[in-house]
Design a protein around this motif. Structure first.
Motif, PDB file in Angstrom:
ATOM      1  N   GLU A 195       0.835  -1.204   0.000  1.00 37.50           N
ATOM      2  CA  GLU A 195       0.000   0.000   0.000  1.00 37.50           C
ATOM      3  C   GLU A 195       0.867   1.250   0.000  1.00 37.50           C
ATOM      4  O   GLU A 195       1.753   1.407   0.841  1.00 37.50           O
ATOM      5  CB  GLU A 195      -0.929  -0.003   1.219  1.00 37.50           C
ATOM      6  N   SER A 196       0.586   2.137  -0.922  1.00 41.77           N
ATOM      7  CA  SER A 196       1.307   3.403  -0.984  1.00 41.77           C
ATOM      8  C   SER A 196       0.861   4.318   0.156  1.00 41.77           C
ATOM      9  O   SER A 196      -0.324   4.371   0.484  1.00 41.77           O
ATOM     10  CB  SER A 196       1.030   4.094  -2.320  1.00 41.77           C
ATOM     11  N   PRO A 197       1.811   5.055   0.749  1.00 40.22           N
ATOM     12  CA  PRO A 197       1.415   6.018   1.779  1.00 40.22           C
ATOM     13  C   PRO A 197       0.746   7.266   1.226  1.00 40.22           C
ATOM     14  O   PRO A 197       0.150   8.036   1.978  1.00 40.22           O
ATOM     15  CB  PRO A 197       2.749   6.368   2.453  1.00 40.22           C
ATOM     16  N   VAL A 198       0.840   7.474  -0.095  1.00 38.76           N
ATOM     17  CA  VAL A 198       0.214   8.638  -0.722  1.00 38.76           C
ATOM     18  C   VAL A 198      -0.535   8.187  -1.970  1.00 38.76           C
ATOM     19  O   VAL A 198      -0.199   7.167  -2.581  1.00 38.76           O
ATOM     20  CB  VAL A 198       1.250   9.728  -1.102  1.00 38.76           C
ATOM     21  N   HIS A 199      -1.549   8.962  -2.328  1.00 44.75           N
ATOM     22  CA  HIS A 199      -2.314   8.686  -3.539  1.00 44.75           C
ATOM     23  C   HIS A 199      -2.479   9.978  -4.330  1.00 44.75           C
ATOM     24  O   HIS A 199      -2.390  11.069  -3.778  1.00 44.75           O
ATOM     25  CB  HIS A 199      -3.688   8.098  -3.195  1.00 44.75           C
ATOM     26  N   GLY A 200      -2.745   9.816  -5.604  1.00 42.07           N
ATOM     27  CA  GLY A 200      -2.932  10.973  -6.472  1.00 42.07           C
ATOM     28  C   GLY A 200      -2.002  10.891  -7.667  1.00 42.07           C
ATOM     29  O   GLY A 200      -1.607   9.802  -8.103  1.00 42.07           O
ATOM     30  N   GLU A 201      -1.640  12.059  -8.208  1.00 50.06           N
ATOM     31  CA  GLU A 201      -0.799  12.112  -9.394  1.00 50.06           C
ATOM     32  C   GLU A 201       0.365  13.057  -9.184  1.00 50.06           C
ATOM     33  O   GLU A 201       0.234  14.091  -8.511  1.00 50.06           O
ATOM     34  CB  GLU A 201      -1.615  12.566 -10.608  1.00 50.06           C
ATOM     35  N   THR A 202       1.479  12.700  -9.790  1.00 55.62           N
ATOM     36  CA  THR A 202       2.667  13.548  -9.765  1.00 55.62           C
ATOM     37  C   THR A 202       2.962  13.972 -11.193  1.00 55.62           C
ATOM     38  O   THR A 202       3.112  13.117 -12.077  1.00 55.62           O
ATOM     39  CB  THR A 202       3.861  12.792  -9.169  1.00 55.62           C
ATOM     40  N   TRP A 203       3.014  15.287 -11.408  1.00 53.14           N
ATOM     41  CA  TRP A 203       3.173  15.833 -12.752  1.00 53.14           C
ATOM     42  C   TRP A 203       4.574  16.412 -12.913  1.00 53.14           C
ATOM     43  O   TRP A 203       4.969  17.336 -12.179  1.00 53.14           O
ATOM     44  CB  TRP A 203       2.156  16.938 -12.999  1.00 53.14           C
ATOM     45  N   GLY A 204       5.321  15.895 -13.873  1.00 53.99           N
ATOM     46  CA  GLY A 204       6.617  16.449 -14.203  1.00 53.99           C
ATOM     47  C   GLY A 204       6.578  17.086 -15.579  1.00 53.99           C
ATOM     48  O   GLY A 204       5.518  17.424 -16.097  1.00 53.99           O
ATOM     49  N   GLY A 205       7.723  17.249 -16.180  1.00 52.27           N
ATOM     50  CA  GLY A 205       7.795  17.812 -17.520  1.00 52.27           C
ATOM     51  C   GLY A 205       7.623  16.726 -18.561  1.00 52.27           C
ATOM     52  O   GLY A 205       8.502  15.892 -18.747  1.00 52.27           O
ATOM     53  N   GLY A 206       6.483  16.712 -19.237  1.00 57.54           N
ATOM     54  CA  GLY A 206       6.227  15.746 -20.290  1.00 57.54           C
ATOM     55  C   GLY A 206       5.876  14.358 -19.815  1.00 57.54           C
ATOM     56  O   GLY A 206       5.746  13.446 -20.629  1.00 57.54           O
ATOM     57  N   ARG A 207       5.699  14.161 -18.501  1.00 52.47           N
ATOM     58  CA  ARG A 207       5.385  12.835 -17.980  1.00 52.47           C
ATOM     59  C   ARG A 207       4.672  12.961 -16.649  1.00 52.47           C
ATOM     60  O   ARG A 207       4.768  13.994 -15.973  1.00 52.47           O
ATOM     61  CB  ARG A 207       6.665  12.008 -17.822  1.00 52.47           C
ATOM     62  N   PHE A 208       3.954  11.926 -16.270  1.00 55.26           N
ATOM     63  CA  PHE A 208       3.305  11.939 -14.956  1.00 55.26           C
ATOM     64  C   PHE A 208       3.146  10.519 -14.441  1.00 55.26           C
ATOM     65  O   PHE A 208       3.262   9.534 -15.193  1.00 55.26           O
ATOM     66  CB  PHE A 208       1.961  12.675 -14.984  1.00 55.26           C
ATOM     67  N   PHE A 209       2.900  10.419 -13.140  1.00 51.84           N
ATOM     68  CA  PHE A 209       2.795   9.126 -12.460  1.00 51.84           C
ATOM     69  C   PHE A 209       1.618   9.184 -11.508  1.00 51.84           C
ATOM     70  O   PHE A 209       1.467  10.157 -10.761  1.00 51.84           O
ATOM     71  CB  PHE A 209       4.076   8.837 -11.673  1.00 51.84           C
ATOM     72  N   GLY A 210       0.769   8.149 -11.538  1.00 46.76           N
ATOM     73  CA  GLY A 210      -0.407   8.110 -10.682  1.00 46.76           C
ATOM     74  C   GLY A 210      -0.404   6.921  -9.750  1.00 46.76           C
ATOM     75  O   GLY A 210       0.104   5.842 -10.084  1.00 46.76           O
ATOM     76  N   LEU A 211      -0.967   7.120  -8.555  1.00 46.82           N
ATOM     77  CA  LEU A 211      -1.066   6.079  -7.537  1.00 46.82           C
ATOM     78  C   LEU A 211      -2.471   6.099  -6.950  1.00 46.82           C
ATOM     79  O   LEU A 211      -2.945   7.150  -6.505  1.00 46.82           O
ATOM     80  CB  LEU A 211      -0.056   6.325  -6.408  1.00 46.82           C
ATOM     81  N   THR A 212      -3.154   4.950  -6.953  1.00 45.52           N
ATOM     82  CA  THR A 212      -4.479   4.875  -6.344  1.00 45.52           C
ATOM     83  C   THR A 212      -4.584   3.588  -5.535  1.00 45.52           C
ATOM     84  O   THR A 212      -3.914   2.593  -5.839  1.00 45.52           O
ATOM     85  CB  THR A 212      -5.609   4.867  -7.398  1.00 45.52           C
ATOM     86  N   PRO A 213      -5.437   3.579  -4.519  1.00 43.51           N
ATOM     87  CA  PRO A 213      -5.735   2.299  -3.866  1.00 43.51           C
ATOM     88  C   PRO A 213      -6.528   1.418  -4.824  1.00 43.51           C
ATOM     89  O   PRO A 213      -7.146   1.908  -5.765  1.00 43.51           O
ATOM     90  CB  PRO A 213      -6.584   2.712  -2.659  1.00 43.51           C
ATOM     91  N   VAL A 214      -6.493   0.118  -4.586  1.00 47.02           N
ATOM     92  CA  VAL A 214      -7.291  -0.798  -5.398  1.00 47.02           C
ATOM     93  C   VAL A 214      -7.897  -1.897  -4.536  1.00 47.02           C
ATOM     94  O   VAL A 214      -9.016  -2.321  -4.757  1.00 47.02           O
ATOM     95  CB  VAL A 214      -6.458  -1.380  -6.568  1.00 47.02           C
ATOM     96  N   GLU A 215      -7.166  -2.351  -3.521  1.00 46.69           N
ATOM     97  CA  GLU A 215      -7.673  -3.289  -2.529  1.00 46.69           C
ATOM     98  C   GLU A 215      -6.639  -3.342  -1.412  1.00 46.69           C
ATOM     99  O   GLU A 215      -5.499  -2.895  -1.601  1.00 46.69           O
ATOM    100  CB  GLU A 215      -7.914  -4.673  -3.138  1.00 46.69           C
ATOM    101  N   PRO A 216      -6.999  -3.840  -0.242  1.00 50.12           N
ATOM    102  CA  PRO A 216      -6.039  -3.863   0.871  1.00 50.12           C
ATOM    103  C   PRO A 216      -4.742  -4.568   0.490  1.00 50.12           C
ATOM    104  O   PRO A 216      -4.746  -5.654  -0.090  1.00 50.12           O
ATOM    105  CB  PRO A 216      -6.804  -4.628   1.960  1.00 50.12           C
ATOM    106  N   GLY A 217      -3.624  -3.910   0.810  1.00 43.68           N
ATOM    107  CA  GLY A 217      -2.319  -4.496   0.561  1.00 43.68           C
ATOM    108  C   GLY A 217      -1.774  -4.316  -0.834  1.00 43.68           C
ATOM    109  O   GLY A 217      -0.685  -4.821  -1.146  1.00 43.68           O
ATOM    110  N   ARG A 218      -2.485  -3.562  -1.689  1.00 42.60           N
ATOM    111  CA  ARG A 218      -2.037  -3.384  -3.068  1.00 42.60           C
ATOM    112  C   ARG A 218      -2.266  -1.944  -3.509  1.00 42.60           C
ATOM    113  O   ARG A 218      -3.126  -1.252  -2.976  1.00 42.60           O
ATOM    114  CB  ARG A 218      -2.766  -4.338  -4.021  1.00 42.60           C
ATOM    115  N   THR A 219      -1.485  -1.512  -4.499  1.00 41.21           N
ATOM    116  CA  THR A 219      -1.599  -0.161  -5.045  1.00 41.21           C
ATOM    117  C   THR A 219      -1.622  -0.225  -6.562  1.00 41.21           C
ATOM    118  O   THR A 219      -0.780  -0.891  -7.178  1.00 41.21           O
ATOM    119  CB  THR A 219      -0.415   0.722  -4.597  1.00 41.21           C
TER     120      THR A 219
END
Length: 370
Positions: A195-219
């Motif tokens: 499980e990730s301690p943070v959720h949401g999206e990280t926006w850089g230059g020309g790229r981005f990365f997203g993290l969301t919950p999906v079920e206990p123990g997984r991201t």
């Protein structure tokens, strides 16, 4: 191969005489939801799927409250909630971890009276299959390749094209003017085993990365870059970004990652339906009608809303070919503008998120309400 496991008629099934026959081409989210909806109204339904197995890769779908209500009307809302998790706390960040804004999840929940939900694709597919199986008389024929509509239309009152962005139903009936168009970005998705301690999206230059919950123990994670052909390329693209992004990429097996070129349907279709009785009635749902980039996370939702709207339109129509034609036109009026606006907004957001002009973009994001 035909998949049929049900043994009885499910609750909510149409109790009266069958009102028509439908062939649904495609057993994805939109196709299964449409098959459930039509069968609940009393239609005889057959589902054709070109794959020999249904897609069950583990990406997470965001299900907006409006789509949840549609699934409730289709009788599968409870099964959705059995495996879904609420999405309540997410932020937009810069690569060094600074918070730019909060995603408007709290406002969505307050307005709708229920939260956004996240569910993995296998659970949603299984919930829809269970809803279909409950009727006991809806065959899902796997390994069935459809190349044109006329033969299907001759044997069915309605053909539903739910066969994705490369829809054979769309091409056969509406021509090839509208088709898949690449947006110049490579997308990757995967599931991390912690499980990730943070959720949401990280926006850089020309790229981005997203993290969301999906079920206990997984991201659930997703990433987009202009080009990345290997797992090492992807890891290098996000090296030095805030925790847990590099850790997630290092800790998960690249063999389980899914890579694809982002595409959308272009140009927008002038109609989602063909209501000409002499040629056979046809309706498009989901990606066949309005495939979009994933930036708004609305692909599954729009397909579910299509299925619900088509079901309601058919239910309200008088019997006979003229009534069905009127129902298809009503479906088109309800869904085409809305779905195409969503697709346009998603594509616009993609450009905004992936710009190299990060200072201007980040300044604008900071102005968003918290």
């Amino acid at each position: 191969m035909t998949r049929r496991t049900g043994t009885g008629v499910g609750a909510g099934a149409g109790a009266g005489a069958r009102t028509g026959t439908a062939t649904v081409v495609g057993a994805g989210i939109g196709g299964l939801a449409t098959a459930i909806g039509l069968r609940r109204t009393g239609w005889s339904v057959t589902v054709l799927e070109r794959r020999t197995e249904l897609e069950r890769y583990g990406a997470a779908f965001g299900i907006h409250p409006t789509a949840q209500a549609a699934l409730d009307r289709l009788g599968v809302g409870a099964a959705l909630r059995d495996h879904a998790v609420p999405y309540r706390d997410a932020r937009i960040r810069t690569p060094d971890g600074r918070v730019l804004a909060r995603l408007p999840l709290e406002r969505i929940e307050k307005k709708a009276g229920r939260p956004e939900l996240l569910i993995s694709r296998p659970y949603l597919v299984d919930a829809l299959l269970a809803g279909l199986d409950a009727f006991g008389d809806v065959p899902v024929k796997l390994g069935e390749t459809v190349t044109e509509v006329s033969a299907l239309a001759a044997g069915s009152d309605l053909v539903v094209g739910a066969d994705g962005i490369r829809s054979a139903v769309r091409t056969s009936r509406f021509g090839d003017r509208s088709g898949p168009r690449e947006v110049g970005t490579v997308a990757w998705i995967g599931i991390a085993g912690f499980e990730s301690p943070v959720h949401g999206e990280t926006w850089g230059g020309g790229r981005f990365f997203g993290l969301t919950p999906v079920e206990p123990g997984r991201t659930n994670w997703y990433a987009t870059v202009p080009e990345a052909t290997t797992a090492d390329d992807l890891r290098a693209s996000f090296a030095g970004w805030h925790d847990p992004i590099p850790r997630i990429l290092d800790a998960t097996d690249p063999d389980t990652w899914i890579r694809y070129e982002m595409r959308h349907l272009y140009p927008a279709l002038p109609s989602f339906v063909s209501a000409d009785a002499s040629a056979g009635h046809v309706a498009l749902v989901g990606d066949a009608a309005h495939a979009m980039t994933p930036n708004l996370g609305q692909g599954a939702c729009t397909a579910i809303l299509d299925a619900d709207a088509l079901t309601r339109a058919v239910t309200a129509a008088p019997p006979g070919p003229a009534g069905l034609a009127a129902a298809l036109r009503a479906y088109d009026r309800e869904r085409r503008r809305s779905a195409q606006l969503t697709a346009f907004a998603s594509r616009t957001l993609h450009r905004f998120m992936s710009t190299e002009r990060t200072r201007l973009r980040n300044g604008a994001v900071r102005l968003l309400p918290g």
